[in-house]
Design a protein around this motif. Structure first.
Motif, PDB file in Angstrom:
ATOM      1  N   ARG A 172       0.832  -1.210   0.000  1.00  0.00           N
ATOM      2  CA  ARG A 172       0.000   0.000   0.000  1.00  0.00           C
ATOM      3  C   ARG A 172       0.861   1.252   0.000  1.00  0.00           C
ATOM      4  N   CYS A 173       0.258   2.324  -0.513  1.00  0.00           N
ATOM      5  CA  CYS A 173       0.964   3.601  -0.547  1.00  0.00           C
ATOM      6  C   CYS A 173       1.207   4.071   0.885  1.00  0.00           C
ATOM      7  N   ARG A 174       2.425   4.581   1.146  1.00  0.00           N
ATOM      8  CA  ARG A 174       2.770   5.022   2.505  1.00  0.00           C
ATOM      9  C   ARG A 174       2.065   6.319   2.861  1.00  0.00           C
ATOM     10  N   VAL A 175       1.477   6.979   1.864  1.00  0.00           N
ATOM     11  CA  VAL A 175       0.835   8.266   2.125  1.00  0.00           C
ATOM     12  C   VAL A 175      -0.677   8.117   2.211  1.00  0.00           C
ATOM     13  N   CYS A 176      -1.296   7.538   1.149  1.00  0.00           N
ATOM     14  CA  CYS A 176      -2.760   7.535   1.098  1.00  0.00           C
ATOM     15  C   CYS A 176      -3.347   6.156   1.383  1.00  0.00           C
ATOM     16  N   LEU A 177      -2.523   5.152   1.586  1.00  0.00           N
ATOM     17  CA  LEU A 177      -2.958   3.795   1.941  1.00  0.00           C
ATOM     18  C   LEU A 177      -3.699   3.065   0.820  1.00  0.00           C
ATOM     19  N   ALA A 186       3.363   1.418  -8.322  1.00  0.00           N
ATOM     20  CA  ALA A 186       3.176   2.859  -8.109  1.00  0.00           C
ATOM     21  C   ALA A 186       1.856   3.127  -7.402  1.00  0.00           C
ATOM     22  N   CYS A 187       1.832   4.232  -6.645  1.00  0.00           N
ATOM     23  CA  CYS A 187       0.571   4.663  -6.041  1.00  0.00           C
ATOM     24  C   CYS A 187      -0.285   5.286  -7.140  1.00  0.00           C
ATOM     25  N   PRO A 188      -1.592   4.948  -7.186  1.00  0.00           N
ATOM     26  CA  PRO A 188      -2.439   5.521  -8.239  1.00  0.00           C
ATOM     27  C   PRO A 188      -2.526   7.041  -8.159  1.00  0.00           C
ATOM     28  N   GLU A 189      -2.211   7.614  -7.007  1.00  0.00           N
ATOM     29  CA  GLU A 189      -2.246   9.068  -6.865  1.00  0.00           C
ATOM     30  C   GLU A 189      -0.869   9.705  -7.045  1.00  0.00           C
ATOM     31  N   GLY A 190       0.123   8.864  -7.300  1.00  0.00           N
ATOM     32  CA  GLY A 190       1.459   9.390  -7.568  1.00  0.00           C
ATOM     33  C   GLY A 190       2.262   9.794  -6.349  1.00  0.00           C
ATOM     34  N   HIS A 191       1.950   9.168  -5.188  1.00  0.00           N
ATOM     35  CA  HIS A 191       2.697   9.550  -3.981  1.00  0.00           C
ATOM     36  C   HIS A 191       4.069   8.884  -3.906  1.00  0.00           C
ATOM     37  N   GLY A 192       4.219   7.765  -4.592  1.00  0.00           N
ATOM     38  CA  GLY A 192       5.514   7.103  -4.503  1.00  0.00           C
ATOM     39  C   GLY A 192       5.567   5.789  -5.237  1.00  0.00           C
TER      40      GLY A 192
HETATM   41 ZN   LIG Z   1      -0.728   7.348  -2.442  1.00  0.00          ZN
END
Ligand SMILES: [Zn+2]
Lengths: 103, 505
Positions: free
Chosen positions: B431-436, B461-467
Motif C-alpha cells: 500500500r501507498c505510505r501516504v494515502c494507503l 506505483a501509487c495511483p495518486e502518484g505519492h511514490g
Molecule cells: Zn498514495
C-alpha cells in the motif's frame, strides 16, 4: 468502404440536425422535439464514436453570457450519416431547414 | 419577477444535484455545459416573454439526470470506478466488516463466543468446582463412580451441595407441539442447577413435587428456546417428547448458561436410580472459606474411609469452574501471542518494508491504525468462524492438556492466525505510505541476466502518484526488503486520472 458504426434512428436524426447547422444541445431539442434525456446521452455516444466533435465557443461570440459548448460533425460522421440516410429514407423528409450562420 | 428567478434557481439546483452523479473528473465541464445552455435558454425566454418556458426548462433540466447517469454507467467508467474503490483502504475494512456481520447472522449472534467471553450467570461462581480424577491413563477415566457422590452428599461438611451429570452429551430428537428440533442433551441430577445457583428465565429448575413421574423433566437452553421455538412464552404448557418418550418442559435457563458444553441445548433431569451404576462427572459448591486444596484432601479421605479405595497413583482434583470456562480463552490468547511474537520478529528483522519512514507522525499513526483495525477484523473473523463452526471438545472433562490437544478450533485458529497476520502485513506492504491505496501498475525492471550488476524486480506505483515501491525479484540476501521511494508533487501530473486512464487503456 464499410462504415463501422451503425446508428439508431434517433442518433441519425441528431447527427443530421447538427450537420444542418443546429450545433447546441438545446437547439437540437428545439428542432427535433426530442427530450434532453435522449439528446444529451446520444450526443455523448456520437462524440465517443468520433462522429461529432465538441468545442467551447469563443468569448467574442458569447459576449456576456456563459460560454456554450457546440458540436460539429466530423468527416467520419458525415460518411456514417450518408449511409444512415440510405438506411432510413424518412430521415431526408425529417431534415430541418439548414440554419443560417449567426445568432 | 421573483417567481421567474425562482425557476432559474430551481433549474440550477436540479443541475447541481444531477452533477453529483457525474464522475468527479468530468463534473465541472459537464455542469458548465448545462448551465450555459440553461442561461442562454433563460435569456431567450425572457426576451420573448414566454409563459410556458419555466415548465419546459425544468423538464429539460430533469433530463440532466439521464445524461449524468450515462456518464456514470458507461461500462469502461464502471470498471475504472470499481478498480478505484477496491484500491481504497476503506474497501478492505468494509469487506471484512461485512464478512463479520455475515458470520454473526449465520451463527445467530455468536452464541458460543459469547459463552466463552462473557461471565456466565452462575451465582457466586468462585465457590463452584468440578471434582475429577487425575493421573489416570485414559482421558475418559476422569469420571468417578456415582456412589462416591452419594458419600460426599451425606458425609462431607466442606461442600454445600454436590450433583452428578452424565459427562458425554448426546444428540436427542426433541419435539414440542409437533415442532421437531435436533439438539445435544445431557442427563443431570436435579440438584445441579442449585449447585450453580442459576435462576431460570421461565418456569423452574427442579421437578415439582406433585409432578407425574412417568414424564421426563426437561430444561431448555436459551439458544434452543430462541432459535427452535422462537421464544415461545407458553412453551411450558406444550406437549413434548424426547427421543419418542413423553416429557415435560419445566423451565428455560437464562442466556449464556452452559454446562458442560456450549453445544448442550436440553438438560434431562434424572434420578439417583438411573445413575447408580455409572461413572459420572461431578460439580460441587464449596462452603465459603474452604479452599480447593483442603476440599481435595477431605473428599479423598471420605472415599478412602468408606470404601477402602487406595487411589494409588491417581488422586482427586477440585478445580474452579470459572477457571475452566476461561480455559479456551486463555488457549486462544496464548496462540495469538505466539503468532504476534513471530510477526514482531519478522517486522523487526526488516524483511518487510513496513515503517513509513518518510511520513510524519499523523501519517504514521494513520498507517498503523489501519493495520491494527484490519488485523483485528481479520482475527475476529477467524476466531468467530473457528469457535462457532468447528466441533468443540467438552471443556469439562479432562484438563488443560487435553483441551489443547483435542481442540480442532484451537489448532485451526493457531495456523489461521499465522496466515491472516501474514496476509495483513503483505497487504500493508503493498500500500501507498501516504494515502494507503493499494499500489498498481506493476512494471518489471531489469534483466535477470545482469543480476550481479543491476537490480531486478518489480516496481509498483501509487495511483495518486505519492511514490513507488521496488520489490526485488531475487533476494541477494534474506534481509533485502522492498524499497519505498517517495515522489514529490512535481510528479503528480504524470499520475493524473487522464494519464492513468491512458496507461490502463
Ligand atoms: Zn498514495
Amino acid at each position: 468502404m464499410d462504415i463501422p458504426v451503425k446508428l439508431s434512428h434517433t442518433s441519425a436524426l441528431i447527427l443530421q440536425t447538427i450537420s444542418h447547422g443546429y450545433r447546441y444541445g438545446f437547439d437540437i431539442m428545439d428542432v427535433t422535439g426530442l427530450p434532453s434525456g435522449t439528446v444529451y446521452p446520444a450526443l455523448r455516444r456520437l462524440e465517443r464514436d468520433q462522429l461529432i466533435q465538441s468545442k467551447w465557443e469563443s468569448e467574442a461570440l458569447a459576449q456576456e453570457r456563459p460560454l456554450r459548448k457546440y458540436y460539429r460533425v466530423t468527416r467520419l460522421g458525415n460518411e456514417v450519416l450518408m449511409s444512415a440516410i440510405k438506411r432510413y429514407p424518412l430521415l431526408e423528409r425529417l431534415a430541418p431547414e439548414t440554419k443560417t450562420r449567426g445568432r | 419577477m421573483k417567481g421567474r428567478l425562482t425557476t432559474l434557481g430551481q433549474c440550477q439546483m436540479i443541475l447541481c444535484v444531477a452533477s453529483w452523479i457525474v464522475p468527479r473528473r468530468a463534473r465541472a465541464e459537464w455542469r458548465k455545459e448545462w448551465e450555459a445552455e440553461l442561461a442562454f435558454a433563460w435569456q431567450i425566454s425572457q426576451a420573448k416573454g414566454e409563459s410556458s418556458a419555466a415548465t419546459r426548462l425544468r423538464w429539460r433540466c430533469c433530463g440532466a439526470f439521464l445524461d449524468a447517469a450515462w456518464y456514470r454507467c458507461t461500462r469502461e467508467d464502471l470498471r475504472s470506478t470499481s478498480k478505484h474503490w477496491s484500491q481504497m483502504p476503506t474497501f478492505v475494512l468494509s469487506v471484512l466488516f461485512g464478512v463479520l456481520l455475515l458470520l454473526a447472522g449465520a451463527s445467530g449472534d455468536f452464541p458460543r463466543l459469547r459463552s466463552i467471553l462473557l461471565r456466565p450467570p452462575y451465582g457466586d461462581p468462585q465457590h463452584i468446582v468440578t471434582v475429577s480424577r487425575t493421573g489416570v491413563t485414559s482421558s475418559a477415566e476422569w469420571v468417578v463412580p456415582y456412589f462416591w457422590v452419594d458419600i460426599w452428599r451425606r458425609h462431607e461438611p466442606a461442600v454445600e451441595g454436590v450433583a452428578a451429570y452424565s459427562w458425554r452429551p448426546r444428540a436427542a430428537a426433541l419435539m414440542i407441539s409437533g415442532r421437531p428440533a435436533g439438539v445435544a442433551s445431557v442427563r443431570v441430577e436435579d440438584g445441579l442447577f442449585q449447585v450453580f445457583g442459576v435462576r431460570p428465565l421461565l418456569g423452574r429448575t427442579s421437578r415439582p413435587s406433585d409432578a407425574q413421574d412417568y414424564r421426563i423433566g426437561l430444561l431448555l437452553s436459551y439458544e434452543t428456546w430462541r432459535r427452535n421455538f422462537f421464544c415461545d412464552p407458553n412453551i411450558l404448557e406444550k406437549r413434548a417428547t424426547i427421543d419418542g418418550q413423553e416429557a415435560m418442559i419445566i423451565g428455560v435457563l437464562p442466556e449464556r448458561f452452559w454446562f458442560p458444553s456450549a453445544d448442550v441445548g436440553v438438560w434431562r433431569l434424572a434420578d439417583k436410580r438411573s445413575f447408580s451404576r455409572e461413572a459420572v462427572g461431578v460439580v460441587a459448591r464449596l462452603r465459603p472459606q474452604v479452599s480447593e486444596r483442603w476440599a481435595e484432601g477431605a473428599l479423598q479421605r471420605d472415599v478412602s474411609n468408606m470404601t477402602g479405595e487406595a487411589f494409588w497413583g491417581s488422586s482427586l482434583q477440585v478445580w474452579p469452574v470459572q477457571e475452566r470456562i476461561r480455559q479456551p480463552l486463555i488457549s486462544y490468547t496464548v496462540a495469538l501471542c505466539i503468532t504476534l511474537l513471530v510477526m514482531i520478529a519478522v517486522i523487526w528483522s526488516g524483511r518487510l518494508n513496513l515503517y513509513p519512514r518518510y511520513a510524519g507522525a499523523v501519517r504514521a499513526c494513520r498507517w498503523w491504525t489501519f493495520f491494527a483495525i484490519k488485523s483485528f477484523l481479520l482475527l475476529s473473523i477467524l476466531l468467530a468462524a473457528v469457535v462457532e463452526f468447528t466441533p468443540e471438545p467438552y471443556v469439562f472433562p479432562p484438563g488443560k492438556t487435553t483441551f489443547v490437544l483435542e481442540s480442532v478450533s484451537l489448532w485451526i485458529f493457531s495456523v489461521g492466525c499465522l496466515f491472516t497476520l501474514w496476509w495483513s502485513l503483505v497487504d500493508q506492504q503493498s500500500r501507498c505510505r501516504v494515502c494507503l491505496r493499494r499500489l498498481v501498475l506493476p512494471a518489471h525492471i531489469g534483466g535477470s541476466g545482469c543480476l550481479l550488476l543491476g537490480w531486478v524486480g518489480t516496481e509498483l506505483a501509487c495511483p495518486e502518484g505519492h511514490g513507488l515501491l521496488h520489490v526485488s525479484e531475487t533476494d541477494v540476501c534474506w534481509l533485502d526488503p522492498a524499497q519505498w521511494t517517495q515522489l514529490d508533487e512535481s510528479w503528480e501530473s504524470l499520475f493524473s486520472e487522464k494519464a492513468n486512464d491512458e496507461v490502463l487503456g
